[in-house]
Design a protein around this motif. Sequence first.
Motif, mmCIF file in Angstrom:
data_model
loop_
_atom_site.group_PDB
_atom_site.id
_atom_site.type_symbol
_atom_site.label_atom_id
_atom_site.label_comp_id
_atom_site.label_asym_id
_atom_site.label_seq_id
_atom_site.Cartn_x
_atom_site.Cartn_y
_atom_site.Cartn_z
ATOM 1 N N GLU A 43 0.849 -1.191 0.000
ATOM 2 C CA GLU A 43 0.000 0.000 0.000
ATOM 3 C C GLU A 43 0.883 1.238 0.000
ATOM 4 O O GLU A 43 1.959 1.231 0.593
ATOM 5 C CB GLU A 43 -0.879 0.027 1.252
ATOM 6 N N LYS A 44 0.398 2.291 -0.636
ATOM 7 C CA LYS A 44 1.133 3.546 -0.593
ATOM 8 C C LYS A 44 1.202 4.005 0.863
ATOM 9 O O LYS A 44 0.239 3.898 1.608
ATOM 10 C CB LYS A 44 0.447 4.611 -1.446
ATOM 11 N N SER A 46 1.445 6.851 3.643
ATOM 12 C CA SER A 46 1.113 8.256 3.802
ATOM 13 C C SER A 46 0.901 8.557 5.279
ATOM 14 O O SER A 46 -0.041 8.062 5.887
ATOM 15 C CB SER A 46 -0.156 8.590 3.010
ATOM 16 N N GLU A 48 -0.064 11.283 6.464
ATOM 17 C CA GLU A 48 -1.319 12.031 6.536
ATOM 18 C C GLU A 48 -2.504 11.073 6.699
ATOM 19 O O GLU A 48 -3.379 11.290 7.544
ATOM 20 C CB GLU A 48 -1.491 12.884 5.277
ATOM 21 N N ASP A 49 -2.524 9.988 5.921
ATOM 22 C CA ASP A 49 -3.603 9.000 6.028
ATOM 23 C C ASP A 49 -3.592 8.306 7.391
ATOM 24 O O ASP A 49 -4.639 8.037 7.972
ATOM 25 C CB ASP A 49 -3.495 7.950 4.924
ATOM 26 N N ILE A 50 -2.394 8.029 7.904
ATOM 27 C CA ILE A 50 -2.287 7.382 9.213
ATOM 28 C C ILE A 50 -2.807 8.309 10.311
ATOM 29 O O ILE A 50 -3.579 7.896 11.171
ATOM 30 C CB ILE A 50 -0.836 6.940 9.483
ATOM 31 N N HIS A 51 -2.407 9.580 10.279
ATOM 32 C CA HIS A 51 -2.889 10.538 11.281
ATOM 33 C C HIS A 51 -4.405 10.706 11.203
ATOM 34 O O HIS A 51 -5.090 10.778 12.225
ATOM 35 C CB HIS A 51 -2.197 11.892 11.120
ATOM 36 N N LYS A 52 -4.931 10.737 9.984
ATOM 37 C CA LYS A 52 -6.383 10.852 9.795
ATOM 38 C C LYS A 52 -7.095 9.639 10.392
ATOM 39 O O LYS A 52 -8.100 9.788 11.089
ATOM 40 C CB LYS A 52 -6.705 10.984 8.305
ATOM 41 N N ALA A 53 -6.565 8.432 10.139
ATOM 42 C CA ALA A 53 -7.180 7.213 10.665
ATOM 43 C C ALA A 53 -7.172 7.223 12.192
ATOM 44 O O ALA A 53 -8.167 6.865 12.831
ATOM 45 C CB ALA A 53 -6.457 5.980 10.133
ATOM 46 N N SER A 55 -7.089 9.868 14.155
ATOM 47 C CA SER A 55 -8.035 10.898 14.602
ATOM 48 C C SER A 55 -9.457 10.352 14.598
ATOM 49 O O SER A 55 -10.226 10.564 15.536
ATOM 50 C CB SER A 55 -7.957 12.137 13.705
ATOM 51 N N GLU A 56 -9.796 9.622 13.524
ATOM 52 C CA GLU A 56 -11.130 9.028 13.445
ATOM 53 C C GLU A 56 -11.332 7.980 14.531
ATOM 54 O O GLU A 56 -12.395 7.909 15.147
ATOM 55 C CB GLU A 56 -11.345 8.411 12.057
#
Length: 93
Positions: A43-44, A46, A48-53, A55-56
Amino acid sequence: MEVIVKVDKQGRIILPKDVRRAIGVEGEMEMVCRVVGDRIILEKFSMEDIHKAFSELEEIAPSLELDTVKVEGEDKYVDREYALRKIGIRSIG
């Protein structure tokens, strides 16, 4: 999409151009590699994607901030590092 790739003597593979285009891989970049059973998942990567996940997850289950909780009937503790390993993030970095 399904393609056959060769593994060289050093264990390397080359992602074909069509595969790279399909997932948006451009030039040099980091990817996350997971082994699930007898499958390899790339998987790419990121931050940013990890921090977003995370946070959710914190919104859904604020109790994830607990440091350790003993699991009944087992000799195992659940902590932040254990949770990160279970979702496949511990080995990154």
